[in-house]
Design an enzyme around this catalytic site. Sequence first.
Site, PDB file in Angstrom:
ATOM      1  N   SER A 111       0.970  -0.980  -0.038  1.00 14.69           N
ATOM      2  CA  SER A 111      -0.037   0.034   0.009  1.00 14.69           C
ATOM      3  C   SER A 111       0.901   1.354   0.026  1.00 14.69           C
ATOM      4  CB  SER A 111      -0.991   0.162   1.190  1.00 14.69           C
ATOM      5  OG  SER A 111      -2.186  -0.920   1.077  1.00 14.69           O
TER       6      SER A 111
ATOM      7  N   ASP B 141       2.656   2.653   5.275  1.00 19.63           N
ATOM      8  CA  ASP B 141       3.162   1.136   5.552  1.00 19.63           C
ATOM      9  C   ASP B 141       2.384   0.625   4.256  1.00 19.63           C
ATOM     10  OD1 ASP B 141       4.428   1.834   7.726  1.00 19.63           O
ATOM     11  OD2 ASP B 141       2.940   1.219   8.981  1.00 19.63           O
TER      12      ASP B 141
END
Length: 459
Positions: free
Chosen positions: A63, A304
């Site tokens: 992501s 993250d």
Amino acid sequence: MTQLEGIRDWIDRRVPEIVAAHQVPALSVAIGVGDAVVEWAGGTLNLATGVTATRGSAFQIGSVTKVFTATLVMQLVDDGLLDLDATVRDVLPGFRVEDEAASGCVTIRQLLSHTSGFEGDVFVDTGPGDDCLERYVEVLADAPQLFPPGEMFSYNNAGFSALGRAIEVLRGEPYDRVLRERLLDPLGMRHAAVNAAEAILHRTAVGHLVDEAGALAPTAVWAMERSGSPAGSVLAMSAGDLLSFGRMHLRGGVAGNGTRILSAEGVTAMRQGQVALPDIDQGAAWGLGWELFDRGGHEVIGHDGNTIGQSAALRLIPGEDLVIALVANGGAPHPVFATIIDHVLQEFAGITPPAAPAPTGPAPAASERYLGRYASSTAITTITRAEGGRLWLDRTPHGVVAELGDLPYRTELVAWHPDVLFPLAPEGGRHQPVAFLGDDGTGRALYVHTGRADRRMSS
């Protein structure tokens, strides 16, 4: 010994044992301070083949890709092709979710800040062709609306696939081609891959998952569906390449070779908070693509990422011209990431590591508000009360995430903050607090929130 030499020495001494303690097969680190860089890589990219990691090895960044997609969106704003407050339908007239009223008012800004309110984990494979995102947007017609657009934050992968389709429409090329032509190549990324066909040309990591017997093994699938590319299903690169992207954002949108990638105004806009986050993490707010962290008054931004057995983390500290890029391929990488990030922030910026979440007492005696069953497209979460008033969370994955190896999770919940409970059992090496938000009209929580808002389904 300079600070940078000290970091290099600390990494050489400490990181191998930290990696081993958390059963991470391979890790790669890149730390940039000003123009200087410290890089380290070690471990095994694939336990089945024994190929070792090098500093040029490519890992999926998951992501963290969303910040790349957000940057492509902001380039459209720079070029006068897009208004952030335009509705999605202004660009994609056929866009709709299950709620027609919401379908017409969701904006580009809300997609970027995860506040659109519709179900975000819609993992549907619409094929490998260049029409995959066009077909994916059609699938969203069945996505339920969890809350009115703009009301709160709920992490939304599907929204970024819709943004990817908007990029395609406005640029006239497939998303991954735009990504390469407007970001990867101008940034000089030599170890980046937008698909498996490119990845095989590099020394590329394979993800690893723990099976039901507790053994760590390579995944049977390297990447998820192409339609998830703008959200993070495929993109892979070295830690050094990820560092280059972070540096561009620290330096006002200019690449290391002097190429203007994004306007300074666009860079600044991406860092401005759009929505406050629930009290469950170190993150305080979300910007346009970036997560904004609260670290004792210091500005820290980042993201993250997690894919099938691979993970990544990117942190930028604008006031210190500091970038930290980390990638790994299994085990419990998040405590490893946290240890490295905390040490570097302490050494270079004097930022004291935050206290780890810890219980503040037993489960609240008045727990009726929390009990019940909550659902998303990827899991069913049940909160029950046992003898003695102990609270338990059981989460059962279903759909594609279960097929890819996501395992059931069970933990006892105890007190932490008001309406936020602490899980005694870690998941992926960390304890993720659980918030209970809203009211279903009877005093019971309407949502259980761990970054995503899962709606109550039954009492």
